[in-house]
Design a protein around this motif. Structure first.
Motif, mmCIF file in Angstrom:
data_model
loop_
_atom_site.group_PDB
_atom_site.id
_atom_site.type_symbol
_atom_site.label_atom_id
_atom_site.label_comp_id
_atom_site.label_asym_id
_atom_site.label_seq_id
_atom_site.Cartn_x
_atom_site.Cartn_y
_atom_site.Cartn_z
ATOM 1 N N TRP A 1 0.848 -1.197 0.000
ATOM 2 C CA TRP A 1 0.000 0.000 0.000
ATOM 3 C C TRP A 1 0.886 1.251 0.000
ATOM 4 O O TRP A 1 1.655 1.473 0.936
ATOM 5 C CB TRP A 1 -0.900 0.036 1.246
ATOM 6 N N PRO B 1 -7.066 2.314 -6.367
ATOM 7 C CA PRO B 1 -6.542 0.963 -6.636
ATOM 8 C C PRO B 1 -5.190 0.962 -7.348
ATOM 9 O O PRO B 1 -4.460 -0.025 -7.277
ATOM 10 C CB PRO B 1 -7.636 0.312 -7.501
ATOM 11 N N GLU B 2 -4.866 2.064 -8.004
ATOM 12 C CA GLU B 2 -3.544 2.144 -8.657
ATOM 13 C C GLU B 2 -2.409 2.181 -7.643
ATOM 14 O O GLU B 2 -1.253 1.981 -7.989
ATOM 15 C CB GLU B 2 -3.450 3.438 -9.492
ATOM 16 N N VAL C 1 -2.371 0.405 -4.747
ATOM 17 C CA VAL C 1 -2.340 -0.828 -3.941
ATOM 18 C C VAL C 1 -1.797 -1.938 -4.838
ATOM 19 O O VAL C 1 -2.369 -2.222 -5.888
ATOM 20 C CB VAL C 1 -3.741 -1.196 -3.417
ATOM 21 N N THR D 1 0.064 -5.824 -5.672
ATOM 22 C CA THR D 1 0.365 -7.206 -5.283
ATOM 23 C C THR D 1 1.864 -7.289 -4.972
ATOM 24 O O THR D 1 2.645 -6.408 -5.340
ATOM 25 C CB THR D 1 0.040 -8.185 -6.427
ATOM 26 N N PRO E 1 -2.636 -8.299 -2.729
ATOM 27 C CA PRO E 1 -2.023 -7.298 -1.848
ATOM 28 C C PRO E 1 -2.322 -7.570 -0.385
ATOM 29 O O PRO E 1 -3.090 -8.481 -0.062
ATOM 30 C CB PRO E 1 -2.697 -5.997 -2.301
ATOM 31 N N ILE F 1 -9.787 -10.888 -1.019
ATOM 32 C CA ILE F 1 -10.398 -9.686 -1.593
ATOM 33 C C ILE F 1 -11.276 -10.103 -2.770
ATOM 34 O O ILE F 1 -10.879 -10.918 -3.586
ATOM 35 C CB ILE F 1 -9.293 -8.692 -2.052
ATOM 36 N N ARG G 1 -9.586 -6.872 -8.761
ATOM 37 C CA ARG G 1 -9.897 -6.452 -7.396
ATOM 38 C C ARG G 1 -10.089 -4.942 -7.292
ATOM 39 O O ARG G 1 -10.347 -4.416 -6.213
ATOM 40 C CB ARG G 1 -8.795 -6.903 -6.431
ATOM 41 N N ASP G 2 -9.953 -4.255 -8.409
ATOM 42 C CA ASP G 2 -9.936 -2.791 -8.356
ATOM 43 C C ASP G 2 -11.216 -2.193 -7.777
ATOM 44 O O ASP G 2 -11.161 -1.230 -6.996
ATOM 45 C CB ASP G 2 -9.679 -2.205 -9.748
ATOM 46 N N VAL H 1 -11.276 -2.569 -4.008
ATOM 47 C CA VAL H 1 -10.334 -1.641 -3.372
ATOM 48 C C VAL H 1 -10.866 -0.210 -3.465
ATOM 49 O O VAL H 1 -10.883 0.521 -2.474
ATOM 50 C CB VAL H 1 -8.931 -1.777 -4.018
ATOM 51 N N ALA H 2 -11.332 0.172 -4.635
ATOM 52 C CA ALA H 2 -11.795 1.553 -4.837
ATOM 53 C C ALA H 2 -12.977 1.881 -3.935
ATOM 54 O O ALA H 2 -13.038 2.953 -3.330
ATOM 55 C CB ALA H 2 -12.170 1.777 -6.304
#
Lengths: 450, 450
Positions: free
Chosen positions: A176, A193-194, A196, A198, A211, B63, B71-72, B75-76
């Motif tokens: 993160w 999300p960009e 975070v 893996t 991640p 996730i 997963r975006d 997360v977003a």
């Protein structure tokens, strides 16, 4: 000249931590207290008030069962069984303290790294960054029989642990970005999300994609403690640890090992000031020399002989029960005698040991009369010893092991800490709330793993 | 005539539990609060004071990553990520409460049974017997990619869980006799080893020798909660659970399912009164009908459409992104359409569903305007609904899901609980300290697993 000393206090949620038999010591409440919330919250609040830096919680998995070929002695003498889980205990104690640090033992053998990362991120969030991880690899074969993973040889365990640390640090430090969290109400955007990532780890022992499931906690990576004493263990500690627990039997050994440790840290490509060595010491304090002598004598009487032998046999992997005292260790099987020699190494002496010697060491190491490994006496005398030891070896602080387990905490808080404060060896003011454990050890600039 | 209702409140240490997008609701502090100790201690103290029986903490591993094949979106929109560990959170909250129960989600998939036994014995000791275990088996394939065990089909997971429960119950209930602990100072006898037994379990999935490492805790076995809704899940719950979470969409379905559940419990050879079914319900309360309508409208507006779709796609295992609204579910692959039908079953209706219908259900199920699955209105109206539903279905209480996540807890504590007390549906006095969670549900005679 010592700038300051860091003081950790060690305990364990078992009936008689470190000193078998002392649950019977007059006034001790650890026999039932070890599993009671109020017993522990009292201790945590007391340590915090006294200015202690961190409570160190030890752990064990499995039950000692080498002595007499059975677990009966461990169960009968209460040798680290029964026990409760120190990670959960730490989480309870976080809730009743504001500045005290917690160094929690957590094994790389029993928990997948992805889970470990979530556990310590959670503790670090809830505590506001007051968490350390005492990283242990070792375990008992008995744990394997309980479906807790396969027993593997010592050096291999460290190889696995190397990979393990690499993974959890990647989850904590690289997954993160610091600016990932957005809380952008208008765009329904909690996290970018960009930002975070893996970790895509694939190694000989573990595969972890990531991640990380937690957002960055105050310290991201908990302060990493390690106590590896073997050659492989020292290399591991030099590579990863920020706090190292040593048990130097003398100043001379301390000086020598500190040189070796500094060299190992440099060899690992890390600046030596990023590793704080602490001396672990059994600590018995009383207001006067006479009371200290009396208490020491009472402790020596109360130590459980069979309890300590149970522990020793598990450590060396040899059942001493029934062996004659005058049997020379050289006359045992090669495997047994090597294992015993490895254990005796810390006693820094070469001679023709017998089983009787070994038994004496096991019992006497827990006796304050032995002095080696002990801080014993009035607060003034103990503070003298600490100051002298730190000055001559260059250690940064102590990991005090209170004797007896509960009363010794009173003595450290009520007698020793005020004396250390008078000498300016520990601060006489509380650290500001919000200071992380790493900052407490390394200064305000230490915002992440060093 | 209802004797009394049991009230649990459900939450989860994630930014927007159960209602995606509501971290943005005016006045909500869950976006940062979910990872803050004081946020949670305030809640726990408040629930205890209000007379709520237990805080139920949900959990997830991995996730959601089906929607849009990534997963975006999870997360977003903050869909159960980031998260912290609810077991550790419960341990913190134990320390600031005296009588509140805690039902903690813990997966049989990710933790060896020997470890599970120690975790719950520890929580039960520290809390004085206030612990329940929400036993879950299910998980996401994404957890497998993080080295958290292999993904196994649904029914097989329950077979493994059967064996798992057998092991942990043996560790809790059969390993230590009640009179094993001796504390016999004169004979250095902490525990009588004759009264501590191995369990010697060797089954298709697990081998665990024992003995348990903890002495018996107040409840020995935590109150076992289960929410299995499938046929295999219901059989599992009937065999093991003492508290079952249901989500009946209507009284009619509730009556039918309660009959089936009672039958399943009898088939498992257990008396039906030993299982308490709770109805899970989204709960939105306001002082007046007008304010309730306004709040419901605001919630409907604020629900994150993409957040809810992200969750839905993970549940059904089908990526709906990009599919036209008018596509009939019958026209999807057999696998996808079966999976969607299984999900829609709870909506208790047979028709030619389209993707658009499915999307609407996902969003609208979180809208208080839908009513099904909701308790909405003034405290009087909600209490009426609860009383009526309980009387007609025979459930023992509710698992209230507060909406919005933080403000809804205020409403339950400040508005609903006093109304239920006025009606005599919940006690208006605190339970005595020392009463276990099982005793709270089943009466003082319930000293162990029923």
């Amino acid at each position: 000249m010592i700038e300051r000393l860091f003081i950790n206090v060690m305990s364990q949620p078992v009936p008689s931590p470190q000193f078998e038999g002392l649950w019977r010591f007059p006034g001790e409440t650890s026999a039932s207290g070890y599993r009671s919330l109020s017993y522990w919250t009292d201790i945590a609040v007391q340590l915090e008030k006294a200015g202690v830096d961190a409570l160190f919680l030890a752990d064990i998995h499995g039950i000692y069962d080498i002595y007499d070929g059975s677990r009966d002695a461990a169960v009968a003498r209460g040798v680290q069984v029964p026990a409760i889980d120190p990670v959960l205990l730490a989480s309870s104690l976080i809730a009743v303290t504001k500045t005290l640090g917690f160094a929690v033992t957590y094994s790389t053998t029993y928990n997948p790294p992805y889970q470990c990362a979530r556990v310590f991120s959670t503790l670090d969030h809830l505590s506001g960054g007051r968490i350390g991880w005492n990283l242990v690899t070792s375990y008992l074969a008995s744990a394997e029989r309980n479906g807790m993973g396969t027993f593997e040889p010592h050096d291999l365990r460290y190889d696995k642990a190397d990979e393990y640390v690499k993974i959890v640090r990647a989850l904590w430090e690289e997954s993160w970005q610091s600016d990932a969290i957005q809380h952008d109400v208008d765009h329904d955007l909690f996290t970018d999300p960009e930002k975070v990532h893996t970790i895509d780890h694939s190694g000989p022992w573990y595969s972890v994609e990531g991640p990380h499931v937690c957002e960055p906690s105050p310290q991201r990576t908990p302060v990493i403690y390690q106590a590896g004493a073997s050659r492989r263990g020292t290399r591991f500690a030099a590579q990863h640890a920020e706090a190292i627990f040593a048990t130097f039997p003398s100043v001379a050994v301390g000086v020598r090992h500190m040189q070796a440790l500094r060299q190992a840290v440099e060899d690992a490509g890390r600046p030596t000031e990023r590793v704080k060595p602490f001396q672990s010491a059994f600590t018995l304090i009383a207001p006067s020399p006479r009371e200290a002598r009396q208490k020491a004598a009472a402790v020596t009487r109360m130590i459980s002989r069979e309890g300590e032998l149970t522990k020793l046999c598990a450590w060396i992997g040899v059942d001493l029960k029934g062996m004659p005292d005058d049997l020379a260790i050289n006359n045992l099987s090669i495997e047994a005698s090597q294992s015993i020699r490895a254990f005796l190494k810390r006693h820094d002496s070469e001679r023709d040991w017998t089983i009787g010697d070994l038994r004496s060491i096991a019992i006497m190491s827990r006796s304050p009369h032995r002095r080696t490994g002990w801080l014993v006496g009035t607060p003034e005398r103990v503070a003298d010893q600490m100051e002298d030891f730190a000055m001559r070896t260059g250690i940064d602080g102590f990991n005090l092991i209170p004797c007896p387990p509960r009363g010794g905490i009173d003595d450290i808080c009520n007698l020793l800490m005020p004396e250390l404060q008078r000498r300016g060896l520990v601060p006489d003011t509380s650290p500001p709330e919000g200071l992380t454990l790493r900052q407490r050890y390394f200064g305000a600039q230490a915002t992440g793993y060093l």
